[in-house]
Design a protein around this motif. Structure first.
Motif, PDB file in Angstrom:
ATOM      1  N   SER A   1       0.803  -1.224   0.000  1.00 11.47           N
ATOM      2  CA  SER A   1       0.000   0.000   0.000  1.00 11.47           C
ATOM      3  C   SER A   1       0.837   1.277   0.000  1.00 11.47           C
ATOM      4  O   SER A   1       0.290   2.366  -0.149  1.00 11.47           O
ATOM      5  N   LEU A   2       2.143   1.174   0.162  1.00  8.35           N
ATOM      6  CA  LEU A   2       2.983   2.371   0.161  1.00  8.35           C
ATOM      7  C   LEU A   2       3.058   2.965  -1.246  1.00  8.35           C
ATOM      8  O   LEU A   2       3.111   2.231  -2.235  1.00  8.35           O
ATOM      9  N   PRO A   3       3.069   4.288  -1.352  1.00 12.86           N
ATOM     10  CA  PRO A   3       3.081   4.919  -2.686  1.00 12.86           C
ATOM     11  C   PRO A   3       4.373   4.649  -3.437  1.00 12.86           C
ATOM     12  O   PRO A   3       5.475   4.753  -2.889  1.00 12.86           O
ATOM     13  N   TYR A   4       4.237   4.335  -4.710  1.00  9.67           N
ATOM     14  CA  TYR A   4       5.398   4.048  -5.545  1.00  9.67           C
ATOM     15  C   TYR A   4       6.169   5.320  -5.897  1.00  9.67           C
ATOM     16  O   TYR A   4       7.342   5.242  -6.261  1.00  9.67           O
ATOM     17  N   GLU A   5       5.510   6.475  -5.796  1.00  9.37           N
ATOM     18  CA  GLU A   5       6.195   7.726  -6.138  1.00  9.37           C
ATOM     19  C   GLU A   5       7.388   7.993  -5.230  1.00  9.37           C
ATOM     20  O   GLU A   5       8.428   8.510  -5.662  1.00  9.37           O
ATOM     21  N   ILE A   6       7.237   7.641  -3.938  1.00 10.99           N
ATOM     22  CA  ILE A   6       8.337   7.867  -3.002  1.00 10.99           C
ATOM     23  C   ILE A   6       9.520   6.956  -3.331  1.00 10.99           C
ATOM     24  O   ILE A   6      10.685   7.372  -3.281  1.00 10.99           O
ATOM     25  N   GLN A   7       9.231   5.724  -3.677  1.00 13.34           N
ATOM     26  CA  GLN A   7      10.287   4.800  -4.067  1.00 13.34           C
ATOM     27  C   GLN A   7      10.997   5.285  -5.321  1.00 13.34           C
ATOM     28  O   GLN A   7      12.238   5.258  -5.403  1.00 13.34           O
ATOM     29  N   GLU A   8      10.246   5.772  -6.296  1.00 14.18           N
ATOM     30  CA  GLU A   8      10.851   6.285  -7.524  1.00 14.18           C
ATOM     31  C   GLU A   8      11.659   7.554  -7.259  1.00 14.18           C
ATOM     32  O   GLU A   8      12.718   7.765  -7.863  1.00 14.18           O
ATOM     33  N   ALA A   9      11.183   8.395  -6.327  1.00 16.66           N
ATOM     34  CA  ALA A   9      11.930   9.606  -5.978  1.00 16.66           C
ATOM     35  C   ALA A   9      13.270   9.261  -5.348  1.00 16.66           C
ATOM     36  O   ALA A   9      14.287   9.927  -5.584  1.00 16.66           O
ATOM     37  N   ALA A  10      13.284   8.192  -4.535  1.00 20.50           N
ATOM     38  CA  ALA A  10      14.549   7.755  -3.934  1.00 20.50           C
ATOM     39  C   ALA A  10      15.518   7.274  -5.012  1.00 20.50           C
ATOM     40  O   ALA A  10      16.729   7.545  -4.943  1.00 20.50           O
ATOM     41  N   TYR A  11      15.008   6.573  -6.017  1.00 14.86           N
ATOM     42  CA  TYR A  11      15.870   6.126  -7.110  1.00 14.86           C
ATOM     43  C   TYR A  11      16.436   7.322  -7.884  1.00 14.86           C
ATOM     44  O   TYR A  11      17.613   7.330  -8.273  1.00 14.86           O
ATOM     45  N   VAL A  12      15.577   8.328  -8.111  1.00 15.11           N
ATOM     46  CA  VAL A  12      16.026   9.508  -8.842  1.00 15.11           C
ATOM     47  C   VAL A  12      17.138  10.232  -8.080  1.00 15.11           C
ATOM     48  O   VAL A  12      18.098  10.751  -8.677  1.00 15.11           O
ATOM     49  N   ASP A  13      17.047  10.238  -6.741  1.00 18.25           N
ATOM     50  CA  ASP A  13      18.073  10.886  -5.921  1.00 18.25           C
ATOM     51  C   ASP A  13      19.352  10.068  -5.814  1.00 18.25           C
ATOM     52  O   ASP A  13      20.295  10.494  -5.146  1.00 18.25           O
ATOM     53  N   GLY A  14      19.373   8.902  -6.438  1.00 18.73           N
ATOM     54  CA  GLY A  14      20.582   8.095  -6.444  1.00 18.73           C
ATOM     55  C   GLY A  14      20.677   7.062  -5.344  1.00 18.73           C
ATOM     56  O   GLY A  14      21.752   6.489  -5.126  1.00 18.73           O
ATOM     57  N   ALA A  15      19.585   6.798  -4.636  1.00 14.84           N
ATOM     58  CA  ALA A  15      19.614   5.811  -3.559  1.00 14.84           C
ATOM     59  C   ALA A  15      19.632   4.395  -4.132  1.00 14.84           C
ATOM     60  O   ALA A  15      18.956   4.109  -5.125  1.00 14.84           O
ATOM     61  N   SER A  16      20.401   3.533  -3.507  1.00 21.15           N
ATOM     62  CA  SER A  16      20.449   2.139  -3.925  1.00 21.15           C
ATOM     63  C   SER A  16      19.224   1.398  -3.383  1.00 21.15           C
ATOM     64  O   SER A  16      18.431   1.952  -2.616  1.00 21.15           O
ATOM     65  N   GLU A  17      19.091   0.135  -3.790  1.00 22.56           N
ATOM     66  CA  GLU A  17      17.958  -0.656  -3.312  1.00 22.56           C
ATOM     67  C   GLU A  17      18.008  -0.830  -1.790  1.00 22.56           C
ATOM     68  O   GLU A  17      16.983  -0.730  -1.105  1.00 22.56           O
ATOM     69  N   TRP A  18      19.206  -1.079  -1.253  1.00 25.11           N
ATOM     70  CA  TRP A  18      19.339  -1.272   0.188  1.00 25.11           C
ATOM     71  C   TRP A  18      18.992  -0.002   0.949  1.00 25.11           C
ATOM     72  O   TRP A  18      18.282  -0.020   1.950  1.00 25.11           O
ATOM     73  N   ARG A  19      19.504   1.132   0.448  1.00 23.13           N
ATOM     74  CA  ARG A  19      19.234   2.396   1.133  1.00 23.13           C
ATOM     75  C   ARG A  19      17.758   2.778   1.008  1.00 23.13           C
ATOM     76  O   ARG A  19      17.175   3.310   1.961  1.00 23.13           O
ATOM     77  N   THR A  20      17.167   2.526  -0.125  1.00 20.46           N
ATOM     78  CA  THR A  20      15.743   2.819  -0.304  1.00 20.46           C
ATOM     79  C   THR A  20      14.900   2.005   0.668  1.00 20.46           C
ATOM     80  O   THR A  20      13.938   2.517   1.254  1.00 20.46           O
ATOM     81  N   PHE A  21      15.283   0.757   0.848  1.00 25.77           N
ATOM     82  CA  PHE A  21      14.503  -0.095   1.751  1.00 25.77           C
ATOM     83  C   PHE A  21      14.668   0.330   3.208  1.00 25.77           C
ATOM     84  O   PHE A  21      13.672   0.546   3.916  1.00 25.77           O
ATOM     85  N   PHE A  22      15.921   0.458   3.663  1.00 22.99           N
ATOM     86  CA  PHE A  22      16.152   0.698   5.088  1.00 22.99           C
ATOM     87  C   PHE A  22      15.872   2.137   5.519  1.00 22.99           C
ATOM     88  O   PHE A  22      15.441   2.368   6.657  1.00 22.99           O
TER      89      PHE A  22
END
Length: 301
Positions: free
Chosen positions: A187-208
């Protein structure tokens, strides 16, 4: 009769009918609320009175318990707690329980959150199969797995050890953790996850650092449920952990009650029960608001 008068009469009728329906609804709500409060009060008494009786009995001798079961103790002494903690080795069993439940809880929360996140946020080959296998793990009776677990732990050299019990606890609680957290991550918004990717966050950093804090209410709720289930677990340790030096509290309670036969020190046994349930009450009181928040957030979604 003019059009304005007819409209006024129609509005008055609608208003009066709305008021009548509200009065009926409020009367029904009051009746349901009253019955609910009575049922909850009765249920609270049924739950609280045995705990209060056990607490009072933990300060009494066995003779006092049989002579006056519902009376107050003559001397409020902690001798029963000392006997349970020292003479009956509940101190070591308490330490073993804290180690096993604490380590297993940390592992199952980390692994369960990571598994639920991947299953909920990524479309991978076989992800649905893994999810359904997790659901199947919830329906599998635990007593049917005792014999296979016994031989698996024996082959690994972990039978009758705390690490073997920790691994078993993690496997026991993992399906429920994944099932519970799956909907939160979904249920978490995908926009926040995509924004983290745009800022250069890795998968691990995005998750934690991004997604996991957003699922904090669900994490708190499932952590409390897992803690209660693992702390009170009896079948797994009694079957896979027969070394008395590695006993947990549930085994100690059963051994304490059965070893003495008819010469049970009921005062010390009641003290041991209080020692067993106090940590559970403390954890629940500390995280009660997080649990209520997770329930309200889940219903609002």
């Amino acid at each position: 009769m003019s059009t304005d008068t007819r409209a006024a009469i129609t509005i008055d009728r609608r208003t009066s009918s709305a008021k009548e329906s509200r009065a009926k609804d409020s009367g029904g709500d009051k009746w349901v609320g009253g019955v609910s409060h009575v049922v909850l009060a009765i249920w609270s008494i049924i739950v609280i009175l045995p705990m209060v009786w056990t607490l009072v009995g933990s300060f009494k001798t066995t003779k006092e318990i049989f002579a006056s079961p519902f009376g107050l103790p003559e001397n409020w002494s902690f001798d029963n707690y000392v006997n349970a903690w020292v003479k009956n080795n509940f101190g070591l069993m308490f330490l073993n329980t804290v180690i096993v439940v604490g380590v297993a809880l940390v592992l199952v929360m980390v692994l369960g959150a990571m598994c639920a996140y991947v299953l909920a946020r990524f479309s991978l080959p076989g992800s649905r199969v893994v999810y359904y296998l997790m659901l199947a793990g919830l329906t599998f009776p635990i007593f049917l797995a005792i014999v296979p677990l016994f031989f698996i732990l024996q082959g690994m050299g972990l039978l009758n050890t705390l690490p073997g019990l920790i691994i078993t606890y993690v496997a026991f609680a993992l399906p429920f953790t994944v099932f519970f957290l799956f909907s939160f991550f979904k249920s978490l918004p995908y926009e926040i996850q995509e924004a983290a990717y745009v800022d250069g966050a890795s998968e691990w950093r995005t998750f934690f650092q991004v997604m996991l804090p957003m699922a904090k209410p669900g994490m708190a709720a499932v952590a409390i449920m897992n803690f209660l289930g693992l702390w009170n677990q009896f079948l797994l340790p009694i079957s896979l952990n027969t070394d008395q030096d590695n006993y947990v509290l549930s085994q100690g309670m059963a051994n304490f009650a059965s070893a003495a036969g008819y010469q049970v020190d009921f005062g010390a046994m009641f003290a041991a029960v209080i020692i067993t349930i106090v940590p559970v009450l403390i954890v629940y009181v500390m995280f009660q608001r997080q649990l209520q928040g997770s329930v309200s957030q889940g219903t609002s979604k």
